[in-house]
Design a protein around this motif. Structure first.
Motif, PDB file in Angstrom:
ATOM      1  N   ARG A 140     -23.123  32.012  14.302  1.00  0.00           N
ATOM      2  CA  ARG A 140     -23.260  31.459  13.060  1.00  0.00           C
ATOM      3  C   ARG A 140     -22.962  32.178  11.779  1.00  0.00           C
ATOM      4  NH1 ARG A 140     -23.414  26.089  13.215  1.00  0.00           N
ATOM      5  NH2 ARG A 140     -24.635  25.079  11.435  1.00  0.00           N
ATOM      6  N   PHE A 184     -19.043  25.639  13.134  1.00  0.00           N
ATOM      7  CA  PHE A 184     -19.598  24.563  12.284  1.00  0.00           C
ATOM      8  C   PHE A 184     -19.504  23.101  12.741  1.00  0.00           C
ATOM      9  CE2 PHE A 184     -19.595  28.597   9.608  1.00  0.00           C
ATOM     10  CZ  PHE A 184     -20.878  28.620   9.375  1.00  0.00           C
ATOM     11  N   PHE A 236     -16.991  24.455   6.536  1.00  0.00           N
ATOM     12  CA  PHE A 236     -18.267  24.775   6.279  1.00  0.00           C
ATOM     13  C   PHE A 236     -19.008  23.687   4.900  1.00  0.00           C
ATOM     14  CE2 PHE A 236     -21.607  27.154   3.420  1.00  0.00           C
ATOM     15  CZ  PHE A 236     -22.655  27.367   4.428  1.00  0.00           C
ATOM     16  N   ASP A 267     -24.869  22.887   6.731  1.00  0.00           N
ATOM     17  CA  ASP A 267     -24.750  23.854   7.523  1.00  0.00           C
ATOM     18  C   ASP A 267     -25.849  25.212   7.519  1.00  0.00           C
ATOM     19  OD1 ASP A 267     -22.606  22.977   9.136  1.00  0.00           O
ATOM     20  OD2 ASP A 267     -21.333  23.267   7.689  1.00  0.00           O
TER      21      ASP A 267
END
Length: 505
Positions: free
Chosen positions: A70, A91, A477, A482
């Motif tokens: 991540r 994402f 993103f 997110d």
């Protein structure tokens, strides 16, 4: 420090609650009503929680790989890897993603095991039971519960909060979510209880079990996450002031932190999860895949090239920094010959070395390693104190001194003292020092499952993934979506009271 074989410990002999199944799952064939007889059976139950953590479903792959991918320090390498991993990294995750549908139930299994251990300790009220030992075991279980909830709330936001043993799974079939604020209240209460009741040093001084210093350390991290910088500093400072009594210190050689043959003796680990080399247990316990996931495909030790830093992560790191040499496998043995990353077979980028190069007793893929994974180590405490103190009082000499201890250790290049990185000098502004500490954390704690949470708590996502200096660009993103992962769809299907879904999913 003694290694603990959690595989051979009788795991919690009771029914384990899982939000995924909502069924009774007997871990052994001993009835829970007759299990807790003395301190030893409560201790076995507490130790069983670590067996669930040190497993493929949590620290061995699912949780740690998710947090690693991540962030902006680790990218997908081999694009033939399953889509669920690529979605986490890019994402593009949705509520059916196989990583999150595995992390959620395993987390609640660990919490349930801790809850039963606590209930077991509370049930032994007769005069023959060692109440001091039972109180310490209760504190240990509550710390484990707080640790797992801390990870869950940062991943998912509002979540079900269960702090009692479940005797009837149907009773929680329609449970609702608890607000983040209330979850944090429970986390802090558990950790405060642990600061009061855990010993100064854990049994056998094993860093795989928590002490009073562990509780203070995690509390400092919790308060740092919440932006309560005064309390973050207070708790980190307590650890620093008591480092001798707690037996904490920085490892003199940074490389030794990631050498599985030396980790049992390190004073830097504060709370670690101890895998046992070349051993496996039921339910994926002791299955550590991090070395394989980060290792080089086609090398003599055959890795999988799944989680691989981008070239920018490597190229922007100063070559004079010994921590870069330790962190990266920019060359490796292929057919007995040391080869540079430019000839790696599938992903021609430097790979992560911290778990791949020195796994101790393991298989030919660096799997089933002998690593002790530090969830917290003393170097992080120093950086937490520096960051928090800067927010309270600015870049004082004390705050600079904590960073300079980290840099002093980094100047020990395998026994040879070098002049990089230099000490931080006075005259730096508060904003400059804040950025410096965050950068120091990025390098010092590289690939140690910390960077994503720093991005999240400091709202750095836009800068990290869409900014001009992004190390791992992801134009999609979205900060409104997110920073949290979606609640697993199978949980929502079974229990609509867990709605609404997190924003954007």
């Amino acid at each position: 420090m003694k290694k603990i074989n959690y595989i051979t410990i009788v795991l919690l002999s009771l029914f384990i609650f899982s939000c995924t199944e909502l069924d009774e799952i007997p871990v052994t064939d001993i009835s829970p009503e007759g299990y807790f007889k003395d301190v030893a059976t409560v201790e076995a139950a507490v130790l069983g929680t670590y067996g669930y953590i040190a497993s493929e479903g949590y620290w061995g792959r699912k949780y740690t790989l998710t947090i690693m991918l991540r962030a902006d320090m680790t990218d997908i390498g081999e694009r033939g890897t399953p889509a669920r991993r690529q979605q986490i990294n890019d994402f593009g995750v949705d509520a059916t993603n196989g990583m999150i549908t595995a992390i959620w139930p395993r987390s609640y299994e660990i919490i349930s095991a801790a809850n039963y251990a606590i209930a077991g300790a509370e049930s032994l009220t007769d005069a023959d039971a060692d109440q001091t030992a039972l109180m310490q075991l209760t504190a240990e279980a509550r710390l484990v519960r707080a640790f797992i909830y801390f990870n869950l709330v940062r991943m998912f936001g509002d979540i079900p909060y269960i702090d009692y043993a479940i005797s009837d799974p149907a009773s929680v079939a329609d449970i609702s979510k608890t607000s983040e604020d209330q979850v944090y209240e429970g986390i802090i209460a558990d950790l405060e209880f642990a600061t009061e009741n855990l010993p100064v040093t854990p049994p056998d001084n094993s860093r795989s079990r928590p002490s009073k210093g562990t509780a203070y350390t995690i509390l400092a991290d919790v308060y740092l996450t919440l932006g309560n910088f005064q309390e973050a500093y207070n708790h980190a400072k307590w650890v620093i002031d008591n480092e001798a009594e707690l037996d904490y210190d920085l490892e003199s050689d940074y490389q030794d932190l990631f050498d599985a043959t030396k980790q049992d003796a390190t004073k830097e680990h504060i709370f670690s999860f101890d895998f046992l080399g070349s051993q496996s247990g039921s339910g994926s316990t002791n299955d550590d895949l991090t070395g394989a996931l980060t290792g080089v495909r086609g090398a003599d030790v055959q890795g999988w090239s799944v989680a691989v830093p981008s070239l920018d992560v490597y190229n922007t790191w100063d070559d004079r920094d010994y921590r870069k040499k330790v962190a990266f496998a920019d060359s490796t043995l292929i057919n007995g010959v040391l080869q540079p990353y430019t000839v790696y077979s599938t992903v021609k980028r430097p790979h992560i070395a911290k778990y791949f190069e020195k796994p101790g007793n393991s298989n030919g893929e660096a799997r089933y390693s002998d690593h002790n994974y530090a969830a917290y180590r003393y170097g992080e405490v120093l950086l937490t104190a520096a960051e928090a103190l800067n927010e309270v009082s600015g870049p004082t000499d004390e705050a600079l001194g904590y960073v300079n201890r980290i840099r002093e250790r980094a100047r020990n290049w395998a026994g040879t003292t070098v002049d990089f990185p230099a000490d931080v000098q006075t005259g730096i502004s508060k904003d400059e020092f804040r950025n410096l500490v965050l950068e120091e954390r990025r390098l010092e704690l590289s690939f140690e499952f910390k960077r994503w949470y720093d991005i999240q708590r400091r709202d750095l996502g836009e800068e990290a993934f869409t900014g001009t200096n992004s190390l791992e660009p992801h134009s999609n993103f979205d900060s409104s979506r997110d920073y949290l992962l979606p609640i697993p769809q199978d949980e929502l299907d079974r229990n609509p009271n867990l709605l609404p879904q997190n924003s954007g999913y």
